[in-house]
Write a protein that holds these residues in place. Structure first.
Motif, PDB file in Angstrom:
ATOM      1  N   ARG A 133      30.207  58.644  14.117  1.00 47.57           N
ATOM      2  CA  ARG A 133      31.109  59.776  14.336  1.00 47.57           C
ATOM      3  C   ARG A 133      30.644  61.023  13.592  1.00 47.57           C
ATOM      4  O   ARG A 133      30.759  62.137  14.106  1.00 47.57           O
ATOM      5  CB  ARG A 133      32.538  59.402  13.941  1.00 47.57           C
ATOM      6  CG  ARG A 133      33.156  58.408  14.899  1.00 47.57           C
ATOM      7  CD  ARG A 133      34.564  58.083  14.532  1.00 47.57           C
ATOM      8  NE  ARG A 133      35.097  57.070  15.429  1.00 47.57           N
ATOM      9  CZ  ARG A 133      36.387  56.834  15.561  1.00 47.57           C
ATOM     10  NH1 ARG A 133      37.272  57.507  14.860  1.00 47.57           N
ATOM     11  NH2 ARG A 133      36.802  55.900  16.400  1.00 47.57           N
ATOM     12  N   VAL A 134      30.146  60.828  12.383  1.00 39.99           N
ATOM     13  CA  VAL A 134      29.612  61.972  11.639  1.00 39.99           C
ATOM     14  C   VAL A 134      28.425  62.561  12.397  1.00 39.99           C
ATOM     15  O   VAL A 134      28.291  63.784  12.519  1.00 39.99           O
ATOM     16  CB  VAL A 134      29.214  61.577  10.196  1.00 39.99           C
ATOM     17  CG1 VAL A 134      28.363  62.644   9.536  1.00 39.99           C
ATOM     18  CG2 VAL A 134      30.459  61.285   9.365  1.00 39.99           C
ATOM     19  N   LYS A 135      27.567  61.705  12.933  1.00 35.09           N
ATOM     20  CA  LYS A 135      26.420  62.180  13.701  1.00 35.09           C
ATOM     21  C   LYS A 135      26.874  62.961  14.928  1.00 35.09           C
ATOM     22  O   LYS A 135      26.341  64.038  15.233  1.00 35.09           O
ATOM     23  CB  LYS A 135      25.537  61.010  14.127  1.00 35.09           C
ATOM     24  CG  LYS A 135      24.307  61.443  14.903  1.00 35.09           C
ATOM     25  CD  LYS A 135      23.418  60.276  15.264  1.00 35.09           C
ATOM     26  CE  LYS A 135      22.179  60.762  16.011  1.00 35.09           C
ATOM     27  NZ  LYS A 135      21.265  59.654  16.300  1.00 35.09           N
ATOM     28  N   GLN A 136      27.866  62.445  15.645  1.00 38.37           N
ATOM     29  CA  GLN A 136      28.390  63.147  16.823  1.00 38.37           C
ATOM     30  C   GLN A 136      28.931  64.524  16.439  1.00 38.37           C
ATOM     31  O   GLN A 136      28.699  65.510  17.140  1.00 38.37           O
ATOM     32  CB  GLN A 136      29.499  62.335  17.490  1.00 38.37           C
ATOM     33  CG  GLN A 136      29.013  61.145  18.253  1.00 38.37           C
ATOM     34  CD  GLN A 136      30.169  60.353  18.863  1.00 38.37           C
ATOM     35  OE1 GLN A 136      31.264  60.287  18.304  1.00 38.37           O
ATOM     36  NE2 GLN A 136      29.923  59.757  20.008  1.00 38.37           N
ATOM     37  N   LEU A 137      29.641  64.574  15.330  1.00 33.44           N
ATOM     38  CA  LEU A 137      30.204  65.838  14.857  1.00 33.44           C
ATOM     39  C   LEU A 137      29.090  66.819  14.490  1.00 33.44           C
ATOM     40  O   LEU A 137      29.152  68.004  14.821  1.00 33.44           O
ATOM     41  CB  LEU A 137      31.132  65.576  13.672  1.00 33.44           C
ATOM     42  CG  LEU A 137      31.989  66.717  13.176  1.00 33.44           C
ATOM     43  CD1 LEU A 137      32.862  67.290  14.283  1.00 33.44           C
ATOM     44  CD2 LEU A 137      32.861  66.231  12.024  1.00 33.44           C
ATOM     45  N   ARG A 138      28.060  66.305  13.825  1.00 32.39           N
ATOM     46  CA  ARG A 138      26.916  67.145  13.453  1.00 32.39           C
ATOM     47  C   ARG A 138      26.251  67.718  14.694  1.00 32.39           C
ATOM     48  O   ARG A 138      25.965  68.921  14.762  1.00 32.39           O
ATOM     49  CB  ARG A 138      25.897  66.330  12.639  1.00 32.39           C
ATOM     50  CG  ARG A 138      24.622  67.110  12.341  1.00 32.39           C
ATOM     51  CD  ARG A 138      23.618  66.293  11.576  1.00 32.39           C
ATOM     52  NE  ARG A 138      23.113  65.115  12.243  1.00 32.39           N
ATOM     53  CZ  ARG A 138      22.166  65.124  13.194  1.00 32.39           C
ATOM     54  NH1 ARG A 138      21.632  66.253  13.613  1.00 32.39           N
ATOM     55  NH2 ARG A 138      21.756  63.988  13.725  1.00 32.39           N
ATOM     56  N   LEU A 139      26.022  66.886  15.686  1.00 31.17           N
ATOM     57  CA  LEU A 139      25.384  67.341  16.920  1.00 31.17           C
ATOM     58  C   LEU A 139      26.268  68.338  17.669  1.00 31.17           C
ATOM     59  O   LEU A 139      25.771  69.334  18.208  1.00 31.17           O
ATOM     60  CB  LEU A 139      25.042  66.146  17.808  1.00 31.17           C
ATOM     61  CG  LEU A 139      23.971  65.205  17.252  1.00 31.17           C
ATOM     62  CD1 LEU A 139      23.847  63.962  18.125  1.00 31.17           C
ATOM     63  CD2 LEU A 139      22.635  65.907  17.105  1.00 31.17           C
ATOM     64  N   GLN A 140      27.557  68.080  17.681  1.00 31.30           N
ATOM     65  CA  GLN A 140      28.499  68.978  18.349  1.00 31.30           C
ATOM     66  C   GLN A 140      28.459  70.372  17.701  1.00 31.30           C
ATOM     67  O   GLN A 140      28.559  71.377  18.388  1.00 31.30           O
ATOM     68  CB  GLN A 140      29.904  68.403  18.276  1.00 31.30           C
ATOM     69  CG  GLN A 140      30.959  69.255  18.942  1.00 31.30           C
ATOM     70  CD  GLN A 140      32.342  68.668  18.774  1.00 31.30           C
ATOM     71  OE1 GLN A 140      32.633  68.007  17.778  1.00 31.30           O
ATOM     72  NE2 GLN A 140      33.203  68.913  19.737  1.00 31.30           N
ATOM     73  N   LYS A 141      28.296  70.403  16.391  1.00 32.08           N
ATOM     74  CA  LYS A 141      28.248  71.673  15.663  1.00 32.08           C
ATOM     75  C   LYS A 141      26.838  72.259  15.623  1.00 32.08           C
ATOM     76  O   LYS A 141      26.606  73.281  15.003  1.00 32.08           O
ATOM     77  CB  LYS A 141      28.798  71.479  14.258  1.00 32.08           C
ATOM     78  CG  LYS A 141      30.226  70.975  14.285  1.00 32.08           C
ATOM     79  CD  LYS A 141      31.043  71.578  13.219  1.00 32.08           C
ATOM     80  CE  LYS A 141      32.456  71.037  13.331  1.00 32.08           C
ATOM     81  NZ  LYS A 141      33.433  72.048  13.224  1.00 32.08           N
ATOM     82  N   ARG A 142      25.893  71.561  16.264  1.00 29.94           N
ATOM     83  CA  ARG A 142      24.509  72.012  16.408  1.00 29.94           C
ATOM     84  C   ARG A 142      23.772  72.179  15.075  1.00 29.94           C
ATOM     85  O   ARG A 142      23.037  73.134  14.860  1.00 29.94           O
ATOM     86  CB  ARG A 142      24.440  73.303  17.213  1.00 29.94           C
ATOM     87  CG  ARG A 142      24.998  73.174  18.614  1.00 29.94           C
ATOM     88  CD  ARG A 142      24.772  74.445  19.371  1.00 29.94           C
ATOM     89  NE  ARG A 142      24.704  74.370  20.803  1.00 29.94           N
ATOM     90  CZ  ARG A 142      23.849  73.670  21.543  1.00 29.94           C
ATOM     91  NH1 ARG A 142      22.974  72.908  20.993  1.00 29.94           N
ATOM     92  NH2 ARG A 142      23.870  73.719  22.852  1.00 29.94           N
ATOM     93  N   TYR A 143      23.984  71.221  14.187  1.00 29.84           N
ATOM     94  CA  TYR A 143      23.250  71.168  12.922  1.00 29.84           C
ATOM     95  C   TYR A 143      22.147  70.125  13.023  1.00 29.84           C
ATOM     96  O   TYR A 143      22.359  69.054  13.591  1.00 29.84           O
ATOM     97  CB  TYR A 143      24.157  70.741  11.755  1.00 29.84           C
ATOM     98  CG  TYR A 143      25.119  71.771  11.254  1.00 29.84           C
ATOM     99  CD1 TYR A 143      24.677  72.992  10.759  1.00 29.84           C
ATOM    100  CD2 TYR A 143      26.481  71.509  11.236  1.00 29.84           C
ATOM    101  CE1 TYR A 143      25.580  73.929  10.263  1.00 29.84           C
ATOM    102  CE2 TYR A 143      27.388  72.433  10.749  1.00 29.84           C
ATOM    103  CZ  TYR A 143      26.934  73.638  10.267  1.00 29.84           C
ATOM    104  OH  TYR A 143      27.812  74.559   9.779  1.00 29.84           O
ATOM    105  N   THR A 144      21.001  70.433  12.441  1.00 32.13           N
ATOM    106  CA  THR A 144      19.993  69.393  12.248  1.00 32.13           C
ATOM    107  C   THR A 144      20.407  68.606  11.017  1.00 32.13           C
ATOM    108  O   THR A 144      21.249  69.054  10.229  1.00 32.13           O
ATOM    109  CB  THR A 144      18.595  69.999  12.028  1.00 32.13           C
ATOM    110  OG1 THR A 144      18.607  70.736  10.799  1.00 32.13           O
ATOM    111  CG2 THR A 144      18.168  70.885  13.185  1.00 32.13           C
ATOM    112  N   GLN A 145      19.797  67.439  10.837  1.00 30.66           N
ATOM    113  CA  GLN A 145      20.086  66.672   9.619  1.00 30.66           C
ATOM    114  C   GLN A 145      19.707  67.483   8.382  1.00 30.66           C
ATOM    115  O   GLN A 145      20.420  67.468   7.382  1.00 30.66           O
ATOM    116  CB  GLN A 145      19.327  65.344   9.628  1.00 30.66           C
ATOM    117  CG  GLN A 145      19.893  64.333  10.586  1.00 30.66           C
ATOM    118  CD  GLN A 145      19.130  63.022  10.565  1.00 30.66           C
ATOM    119  OE1 GLN A 145      17.953  62.975  10.222  1.00 30.66           O
ATOM    120  NE2 GLN A 145      19.803  61.947  10.955  1.00 30.66           N
TER     121      GLN A 145
END
Length: 102
Positions: free
Chosen positions: A18-30
């Motif tokens: 879920r954190v990964k999905q949120l990160r991708l949704q907000k268009r952040y790289t790791q």
């Protein structure tokens, strides 16, 4: 989702997903998320890949994702009824005792 039937590891995996999905949704790289959260990129990878991280790391990551308010869903605030307030004021709880099993 039935959290009660999941193992601890399955829950950690799901939280990471879920954190990964949120990160991708907000268009952040790791790397960007790690920098914004003040953690190492390996920490972000550990979180997303279902490896345990500390609660403070999760808070830092949620803050960087501007999703800290999601903690209200994780552990909602306990709202006392007027009756509970009155009982507490009359006799404050000192300790919790378990009744003996027969």
């Amino acid at each position: 989702m039935n959290w009660k039937r999941m193992t601890d590891q399955a829950i950690v995996d799901e939280m990471g997903r879920r954190v990964k999905q949120l990160r991708l949704q907000k268009r952040y790289t790791q790397k960007e998320l790690a920098q914004n959260a003040g953690v190492n990129i390996n920490t972000i990878q550990n979180l997303e890949y279902g490896r345990s991280v500390t609660l403070s790391v999760l808070i830092q990551v949620l803050r960087a994702l501007k999703s800290l308010d999601q903690l209200d869903y994780l552990i909602p605030e306990v709202v006392e009824s007027p009756m509970m307030v009155m009982e507490r004021e009359l006799k404050p709880m000192q300790r919790v005792r378990k009744s003996k099993k027969k």
